[in-house]
Enzyme design. Structure first.
Site, short mmCIF file in Angstrom:
data_model
loop_
_atom_site.label_atom_id
_atom_site.label_comp_id
_atom_site.label_asym_id
_atom_site.label_seq_id
_atom_site.Cartn_x
_atom_site.Cartn_y
_atom_site.Cartn_z
N ASN A 244 0.82 -1.21 0.00
CA ASN A 244 0.00 0.00 0.00
C ASN A 244 0.86 1.26 0.00
O ASN A 244 0.53 2.25 -0.66
CB ASN A 244 -0.93 0.00 1.21
CG ASN A 244 -2.08 -0.99 1.06
OD1 ASN A 244 -2.62 -1.17 -0.03
ND2 ASN A 244 -2.46 -1.64 2.15
N ASP A 253 -5.52 -2.48 -3.67
CA ASP A 253 -6.80 -3.14 -3.98
C ASP A 253 -6.68 -4.02 -5.22
O ASP A 253 -7.24 -5.11 -5.28
CB ASP A 253 -7.89 -2.08 -4.20
CG ASP A 253 -8.31 -1.41 -2.89
OD1 ASP A 253 -7.95 -1.93 -1.82
OD2 ASP A 253 -9.00 -0.37 -2.97
N GLU A 279 -5.89 -8.02 4.45
CA GLU A 279 -5.13 -8.95 3.62
C GLU A 279 -5.25 -10.38 4.12
O GLU A 279 -4.40 -11.23 3.85
CB GLU A 279 -3.65 -8.55 3.57
CG GLU A 279 -2.94 -8.58 4.92
CD GLU A 279 -3.04 -7.27 5.69
OE1 GLU A 279 -2.20 -7.03 6.57
OE2 GLU A 279 -3.97 -6.48 5.40
#
Length: 357
Positions: A244, A253, A279
């Site tokens: 991220n 995503d 996750e």
């Protein structure tokens, strides 16, 4: 022979209603014959009765035996209406003063068109009625029946005005029926969509946490009923926070979607995959013991490490997995808790590994 479908049962019910209407018309004919109001012999009444009863039975049998499914219109609406109208006009030929009253039965037959016919269908059946009426008048004229032109014209005018009104009413009812069916289909699709959204994860399309709990409860019930086992695998992406940070939330995503698809492809049709959040994913392996689950997940772990991620060519991922096999009579919550403890050991042991507990 298989049981009739819902549509076939509906067609049977409508055809049965039509048969009842025909039998009531036949009853009127017999009452008129007994009162001397029909110029027909007893043999003629027997033939008329035979035709009405046998035709009704044949239409019912055609639907019961699914023979009607071979036709363009499985309901056989035009065929049934045309035959019934022809029978009414044939019986009207033997009535004298009551002929206009008997012909009102045609209006009842026209109402059955609301179940299936559109504008073109009503036009065709209307033309058929006009032809039958003209043929009836010609046959009466040839027989030498006493016909008063002014009276007959007035009776014909009233009959066709009523016929037009009933046809328009039937057409409007048919349009309302079609509109209602379309709305019901839309509502059914909307309900299915809502139900699907309620059990799936919006990002990955996998099952969500809430439905995963229901699946675990179902698997436990199956296992407690017989010789049936299952294994629970908690899969966690290692150091996903760095993904991220490197690619942003949208990039993360996209990676999660690809991971979800890879997990979906890795399991059998009888297995289940769910995203628990973030996750973390859950694999529910049906009919599998701990050793079998460990072997399968090890292959999956290597596959994830070697995977190429679309849009992220230099990305490498690893996973930590905790596995627990269901033990008879324990709660599914205990099985899941053991898998979670195994996942914690995999993380604490350096990640990128599988632990069975």
């Amino acid at each position: 022979m298989t049981a009739p479908t819902r549509d076939q049962l509906l067609r049977l019910r409508r055809t049965l209603l039509a048969c009842i209407a025909s039998l009531l018309h036949l009853l009127v004919c017999w009452l008129a014959y007994g009162a001397g109001l029909m110029s027909i012999s007893l043999g003629g009444m027997a033939v008329l009765s035979f035709v009405v009863v046998v035709s009704g039975v044949l239409f019912l049998l055609a639907i019961w035996l699914n023979l009607n499914l071979r036709f363009y219109d499985p309901s056989m609406t035009m065929a049934q209406m045309s035959w019934s109208i022809a029978v009414v006009f044939a019986s009207a030929y033997f009535f004298d003063g009551l002929r206009p009253l008997v012909l009102m039965m045609v209006l009842v037959v026209m109402m059955f068109g609301a179940f299936q016919l559109g504008l073109a269908g009503f036009l065709r059946i209307g033309l058929f009625v006009v032809a039958c009426y003209a043929l009836l008048m010609f046959a009466l004229y040839r027989r030498g029946a006493p016909l008063e032109p002014r009276v007959e014209l007035l009776q014909a005018l009233v009959f066709f005005i009523l016929l037009l009104g009933v046809s328009l009413l039937g057409l409007e009812m048919g349009n309302l029926r079609s509109t209602l069916q379309a709305r019901n289909r839309d509502l059914h699709q909307a309900v299915e969509r809502v139900q699907q959204l309620a059990i799936t994860d919006e990002l990955t399309g996998l099952y969500n946490r809430r439905f995963a709990r229901e699946l675990l409860a179902q698997q436990k019930a199956l296992a407690d009923r017989g010789q049936y086992g299952f294994a629970v695998c908690l899969v966690n992406l290692d150091l996903f926070k760095t993904v991220n940070e490197r690619y942003g939330a949208e990039g993360g995503d996209q990676v999660l979607r690809q991971v979800g698809e890879l997990l979906r492809q890795a399991v059998r049709d009888v297995d289940f995959v769910a995203r628990l959040g973030g996750e973390e994913f859950l694999l529910l392996l049906s009919g599998t013991d701990g050793a079998g689950a460990e072997l399968m997940v090890e292959r999956l772990r290597h596959r994830l490490r070697e995977a190429s991620w679309q849009g992220f060519p230099d990305l490498q991922l690893s996973v930590s997995v905790g596995i627990s096999a269901y033990r008879p009579e324990e709660s599914w919550e205990d099985t899941l808790q053991r898998a979670d403890a195994a996942l914690y050991k995999a993380k604490a042991g350096g990640r990128d590994r599988v632990v069975l507990q």
